[in-house]
Write a protein that holds these residues in place. Sequence first.
Motif, mmCIF file in Angstrom:
data_model
loop_
_atom_site.group_PDB
_atom_site.id
_atom_site.type_symbol
_atom_site.label_atom_id
_atom_site.label_comp_id
_atom_site.label_asym_id
_atom_site.label_seq_id
_atom_site.Cartn_x
_atom_site.Cartn_y
_atom_site.Cartn_z
ATOM 1 N N LEU A 22 0.827 -1.212 0.000
ATOM 2 C CA LEU A 22 0.000 0.000 0.000
ATOM 3 C C LEU A 22 0.858 1.258 0.000
ATOM 4 C CD1 LEU A 22 -2.918 1.054 0.128
ATOM 5 C CD2 LEU A 22 -2.742 0.966 2.610
ATOM 6 N N LEU A 25 1.909 2.506 -3.505
ATOM 7 C CA LEU A 25 0.899 2.849 -4.501
ATOM 8 C C LEU A 25 0.737 4.356 -4.654
ATOM 9 C CD1 LEU A 25 -1.897 0.260 -3.622
ATOM 10 C CD2 LEU A 25 -0.064 0.055 -5.306
ATOM 11 N N THR A 30 -4.409 3.834 -4.987
ATOM 12 C CA THR A 30 -5.003 3.688 -3.659
ATOM 13 C C THR A 30 -6.513 3.884 -3.729
ATOM 14 O OG1 THR A 30 -2.969 4.448 -2.624
ATOM 15 C CG2 THR A 30 -4.951 4.525 -1.281
ATOM 16 N N HIS A 31 -6.958 4.848 -4.516
ATOM 17 C CA HIS A 31 -8.390 5.104 -4.663
ATOM 18 C C HIS A 31 -9.099 3.899 -5.287
ATOM 19 C CE1 HIS A 31 -12.048 7.375 -5.094
ATOM 20 N NE2 HIS A 31 -12.096 7.062 -6.377
ATOM 21 N N ASP A 34 -9.229 1.135 -2.771
ATOM 22 C CA ASP A 34 -10.196 1.428 -1.719
ATOM 23 C C ASP A 34 -11.592 0.964 -2.118
ATOM 24 O OD1 ASP A 34 -10.878 2.606 0.847
ATOM 25 O OD2 ASP A 34 -11.916 4.153 -0.326
#
Length: 85
Positions: A22, A25, A30-31, A34
Amino acid sequence: MSPEHGARRSQVVMVEPALTQLAKLTASETHRLDRAIVAISVNPDFGTALPGTLLRDYADEVDGVRVIYYVTALRTITIVAYVEA
């Protein structure tokens, strides 16, 4: 559960290898990741069971993410072991 409430989400916990991934990234990756983790927390059965293990593999081809995880017996905690975006 009353009709105005949705399904209960499990708590998501990431172990060290997932946290390391993580950290590498970008914000965009990351979005995208998520969104996948939220989907898994709502329905842990989304992923494919890996034979001979408790692990599940969730891959979203559209967002280009992959999450390896397992769910506790009471389905209240989803433990993420690996992420890829």
